[in-house]
Write a protein that holds these residues in place. Sequence first.
Motif, PDB file in Angstrom:
ATOM      1  N   GLU A 187       0.816  -1.220   0.000  1.00 29.83           N
ATOM      2  CA  GLU A 187       0.000   0.000   0.000  1.00 29.83           C
ATOM      3  C   GLU A 187       0.848   1.269   0.000  1.00 29.83           C
ATOM      4  O   GLU A 187       0.522   2.256  -0.671  1.00 29.83           O
ATOM      5  N   LYS A 188       1.962   1.274   0.756  1.00 25.44           N
ATOM      6  CA  LYS A 188       2.819   2.470   0.814  1.00 25.44           C
ATOM      7  C   LYS A 188       3.478   2.733  -0.538  1.00 25.44           C
ATOM      8  O   LYS A 188       3.516   3.868  -1.011  1.00 25.44           O
ATOM      9  N   LYS A 189       3.984   1.671  -1.137  1.00 25.03           N
ATOM     10  CA  LYS A 189       4.599   1.838  -2.459  1.00 25.03           C
ATOM     11  C   LYS A 189       3.561   2.264  -3.485  1.00 25.03           C
ATOM     12  O   LYS A 189       3.825   3.111  -4.358  1.00 25.03           O
ATOM     13  N   ASN A 190       2.369   1.696  -3.402  1.00 27.30           N
ATOM     14  CA  ASN A 190       1.313   2.045  -4.347  1.00 27.30           C
ATOM     15  C   ASN A 190       0.966   3.531  -4.271  1.00 27.30           C
ATOM     16  O   ASN A 190       0.735   4.176  -5.300  1.00 27.30           O
ATOM     17  N   ALA A 191       0.943   4.090  -3.062  1.00 23.57           N
ATOM     18  CA  ALA A 191       0.615   5.513  -2.897  1.00 23.57           C
ATOM     19  C   ALA A 191       1.653   6.394  -3.588  1.00 23.57           C
ATOM     20  O   ALA A 191       1.312   7.408  -4.212  1.00 23.57           O
ATOM     21  N   ILE A 192       2.928   6.009  -3.496  1.00 24.21           N
ATOM     22  CA  ILE A 192       3.982   6.789  -4.156  1.00 24.21           C
ATOM     23  C   ILE A 192       3.920   6.578  -5.670  1.00 24.21           C
ATOM     24  O   ILE A 192       4.062   7.521  -6.452  1.00 24.21           O
ATOM     25  N   TYR A 193       3.694   5.330  -6.076  1.00 25.63           N
ATOM     26  CA  TYR A 193       3.601   5.046  -7.512  1.00 25.63           C
ATOM     27  C   TYR A 193       2.458   5.819  -8.154  1.00 25.63           C
ATOM     28  O   TYR A 193       2.554   6.252  -9.313  1.00 25.63           O
ATOM     29  N   ASP A 194       1.360   6.014  -7.426  1.00 28.40           N
ATOM     30  CA  ASP A 194       0.237   6.777  -7.976  1.00 28.40           C
ATOM     31  C   ASP A 194       0.660   8.203  -8.332  1.00 28.40           C
ATOM     32  O   ASP A 194       0.245   8.758  -9.359  1.00 28.40           O
ATOM     33  N   LYS A 195       1.489   8.807  -7.478  1.00 33.35           N
ATOM     34  CA  LYS A 195       1.972  10.168  -7.751  1.00 33.35           C
ATOM     35  C   LYS A 195       2.934  10.174  -8.949  1.00 33.35           C
ATOM     36  O   LYS A 195       2.869  11.073  -9.801  1.00 33.35           O
ATOM     37  N   LEU A 196       3.823   9.187  -8.995  1.00 33.07           N
ATOM     38  CA  LEU A 196       4.758   9.106 -10.116  1.00 33.07           C
ATOM     39  C   LEU A 196       4.032   8.826 -11.425  1.00 33.07           C
ATOM     40  O   LEU A 196       4.433   9.316 -12.494  1.00 33.07           O
ATOM     41  N   TYR A 197       2.951   8.068 -11.343  1.00 31.87           N
ATOM     42  CA  TYR A 197       2.167   7.749 -12.538  1.00 31.87           C
ATOM     43  C   TYR A 197       1.574   9.007 -13.152  1.00 31.87           C
ATOM     44  O   TYR A 197       1.504   9.141 -14.382  1.00 31.87           O
ATOM     45  N   GLN A 198       1.139   9.949 -12.316  1.00 33.46           N
ATOM     46  CA  GLN A 198       0.599  11.207 -12.833  1.00 33.46           C
ATOM     47  C   GLN A 198       1.674  11.982 -13.595  1.00 33.46           C
ATOM     48  O   GLN A 198       1.394  12.609 -14.618  1.00 33.46           O
ATOM     49  N   ILE A 199       2.924  11.912 -13.114  1.00 32.32           N
ATOM     50  CA  ILE A 199       4.034  12.559 -13.832  1.00 32.32           C
ATOM     51  C   ILE A 199       4.282  11.828 -15.143  1.00 32.32           C
ATOM     52  O   ILE A 199       4.544  12.454 -16.184  1.00 32.32           O
ATOM     53  N   TYR A 200       4.202  10.498 -15.109  1.00 35.49           N
ATOM     54  CA  TYR A 200       4.359   9.680 -16.322  1.00 35.49           C
ATOM     55  C   TYR A 200       3.372  10.129 -17.400  1.00 35.49           C
ATOM     56  O   TYR A 200       3.745  10.337 -18.555  1.00 35.49           O
ATOM     57  N   LEU A 201       2.104  10.306 -17.016  1.00 36.28           N
ATOM     58  CA  LEU A 201       1.084  10.737 -17.977  1.00 36.28           C
ATOM     59  C   LEU A 201       1.376  12.148 -18.495  1.00 36.28           C
ATOM     60  O   LEU A 201       1.245  12.431 -19.691  1.00 36.28           O
ATOM     61  N   GLU A 202       1.798  13.040 -17.576  1.00 39.90           N
ATOM     62  CA  GLU A 202       2.047  14.431 -17.961  1.00 39.90           C
ATOM     63  C   GLU A 202       3.257  14.543 -18.888  1.00 39.90           C
ATOM     64  O   GLU A 202       3.288  15.403 -19.775  1.00 39.90           O
ATOM     65  N   LEU A 203       4.248  13.669 -18.697  1.00 41.56           N
ATOM     66  CA  LEU A 203       5.410  13.666 -19.576  1.00 41.56           C
ATOM     67  C   LEU A 203       4.983  13.430 -21.029  1.00 41.56           C
ATOM     68  O   LEU A 203       5.525  14.047 -21.955  1.00 41.56           O
TER      69      LEU A 203
END
Length: 472
Positions: free
Chosen positions: A438-454
Amino acid sequence: MSSDLIMTVDIGTTNVKIALFDLDGNKTFHFERRCTESTFNGRHEIDPRKWWVAFSIGVNSVEEKMKRHIRAICISSQGPTIVLVDENGRLVHKAVSWLDNRGAERIHWLRTQGLDEQTASTTAKLLELAKIVNGRTYLLQPSDYLILKLTGLFVNATFHQYGYSPWYKEVLEKFELSDTFLIPSLVEPSKAIGRIIKRVAKHFRLPEETIVVAGAPDFAAALIGTGTLRPGIVCDRAGTSEGVTLCSDAKIDVPGLITTPFFMGNFWKISGVLTSSGKAIEWVANSVARFRSIEELSLSSIRRPTGVIFLPHLVGERSPYWNENLRGVLFGLGLEVNAKSLIVSAAEGVAFAVKHIIDEMKKAGAKIVTIRTTGGQASNELWNQIKADVLGMNVEVVQPDAELLGCAILAASYLIEEPFMQIAQRLVKVKKHFIPDEKKNAIYDKLYQIYLELHERNLDLFDKLKLCSSDS
């Protein structure tokens, strides 16, 4: 327990695999041989005779006592890959891989003519090939080519529903290709095609009564081999490229994905396809990190998330962008980043790409219960855990080579006269569950938004980069 054996073959983008299964689904033999393509300037071709050589080496490595018990052969293959042969079965051109980008400039126009993205891509290649082909030519997939070599018969081994063949008579007629290209008769999976040619049986020391049973495209064989036969199950077929397919009880049109009828019941198949997933991880490992092989490489100690975002679109991307101009990006590099963390970031980038497809399904209203992964990546526990952590969902592993098991189920269906759906329910077992952190998933969710924005911020730059490459 029966002593009868089934030989299954999967012609992948990178490897030819052969396995033997008994009628209880137990694998008793496994063989792999790499078959490399020739690539130049966006052209991806391979000599189909390499597949036959690989198949020959694999069959010849089977023990004689096992060969005597082989009753059927069933084949799947990657695609859409175009194999051209004349009416005498002679090759007239190297096979044109699905990675090949000839005719790409026509794809948008073809889509405006009512074709889905995958059919448009194949048709664009055929329009180019028609300029250089002399005489009438059969269209075969890699599995059909091997069937021709074994039986002497021209077939199109696939399901009759739309979305399982790369070419259709009405499409060829619409674009004036029907005078050049011939489509063989369709034979549905699990149906007998014919016995192997006597001289072939003698050469390989196989029983003369060995029957070739129609297989299916690799993605469809994987759906059977993973038991993705109920609504809500997603099959993540992760190899050189990656296919993400949902079995749905409702027809849902998802932008950038392909919705076609499922091959059973009143279900629908919603699919997204990534062009270079495992290939992208391999590229980072070999060409950037300079490791010859990642099979024996220990990466479990690498801190995750790595904080480096990787766009895995090394040769453009299919779903959901369908943009041949996209390219790979490593974003967030720092002095603390090392070779191993780059490899892990590549696996994270592939997982983000899978998440993008699944999120598009969910946004359109699709119901997803579980994800079953198969293919080369599924044999790596770290890759599976990364996907679970990024997706925030349980990831189930059935077995890495679901295409081979799927073909075994199809052949068994013919041999014992039982529907392949029932056999799959009996033989397919989930071997391991990967539960998200769950902790890793919460951080990955934020990084995923950057992935999409890139992606969104750089779409115009990818186009400009393509123009610069064309100028050179």
